[in-house]
Write a protein that holds these residues in place. Structure first.
Motif, PDB file in Angstrom:
ATOM      1  N   LEU A   1      -3.768  74.954  82.037  1.00  0.00           N
ATOM      2  CA  LEU A   1      -4.106  74.094  80.911  1.00  0.00           C
ATOM      3  C   LEU A   1      -4.468  74.958  79.716  1.00  0.00           C
ATOM      4  O   LEU A   1      -5.387  75.779  79.797  1.00  0.00           O
ATOM      5  CB  LEU A   1      -5.280  73.175  81.278  1.00  0.00           C
TER       6      LEU A   1
ATOM      7  N   VAL B   1      -2.992  70.785  76.380  1.00  0.00           N
ATOM      8  CA  VAL B   1      -3.973  69.722  76.574  1.00  0.00           C
ATOM      9  C   VAL B   1      -3.599  68.477  75.770  1.00  0.00           C
ATOM     10  O   VAL B   1      -4.116  67.399  76.041  1.00  0.00           O
ATOM     11  CB  VAL B   1      -5.393  70.229  76.220  1.00  0.00           C
TER      12      VAL B   1
ATOM     13  N   GLY C   1      -1.534  67.123  80.410  1.00  0.00           N
ATOM     14  CA  GLY C   1      -2.631  68.024  80.060  1.00  0.00           C
ATOM     15  C   GLY C   1      -3.931  67.281  79.826  1.00  0.00           C
ATOM     16  O   GLY C   1      -4.987  67.671  80.336  1.00  0.00           O
TER      17      GLY C   1
ATOM     18  N   LEU D   1      -7.634  67.409  82.263  1.00  0.00           N
ATOM     19  CA  LEU D   1      -8.890  67.888  81.695  1.00  0.00           C
ATOM     20  C   LEU D   1     -10.106  67.296  82.402  1.00  0.00           C
ATOM     21  O   LEU D   1     -10.256  66.085  82.484  1.00  0.00           O
ATOM     22  CB  LEU D   1      -8.941  67.556  80.197  1.00  0.00           C
TER      23      LEU D   1
END
Length: 141
Positions: free
Chosen positions: A81, A96, A101, A105
């Motif tokens: 990431l 991200v 992505g 997170l």
């Protein structure tokens, strides 16, 4: 991206304070140019538990972390990431700001999240493992 689907709840996520601040700024800067991506990221940031960097447990998906994950019933894949400028799919480095992505997170191994893809289909991402952030990658951008 992470909109609730009937009968499902989004998993709890944890984000380091320093990353939350940087990612919030990124979402704000992107809002006019790519409102969809900015909103996806902002939704995740708004619901995250924020911890001081020193209190972050290992195994939480952070910037620079590497995850093995599966989307729906597809084969497992591995990706790091990263911030948008460092993204390179040929090197398994995912931004991200992409739906995957943003979904990764703050998750840990064993967690899953559902979101509605742009075509309306509900997709499910399941994290199989997370490896710690490389210091040089986590600080880059």
């Amino acid at each position: 991206m992470t909109s609730k689907t009937k009968g499902s709840r989004r998993p709890a996520i944890t984000i380091a304070r320093s990353e939350h601040a940087r990612l919030s700024n990124l979402a704000d800067m992107l809002a006019a140019r790519d409102p969809h991506a900015a909103e996806q990221l902002a939704v995740e940031l708004d619901r995250a538990k924020i911890l001081d960097d020193a209190r972050m447990a290992p195994g939480i998906m952070r910037m620079g972390s590497i995850a093995e994950f599966r989307i729906d019933d597809e084969p497992a894949q591995t990706a790091e990431l990263v911030f948008p400028k460092d993204a390179d799919i040929s090197r398994q480095r995912i931004s991200v700001l992409t739906p995957v992505g943003a979904a990764l997170l703050g998750l840990s191994a064993g967690q899953s999240i559902e979101w509605a893809a742009r075509d309306g289909r509900v997709r499910r991402l399941s994290v199989l493992s997370v490896h710690s952030a490389a210091p040089e990658t986590a600080q880059a951008s």
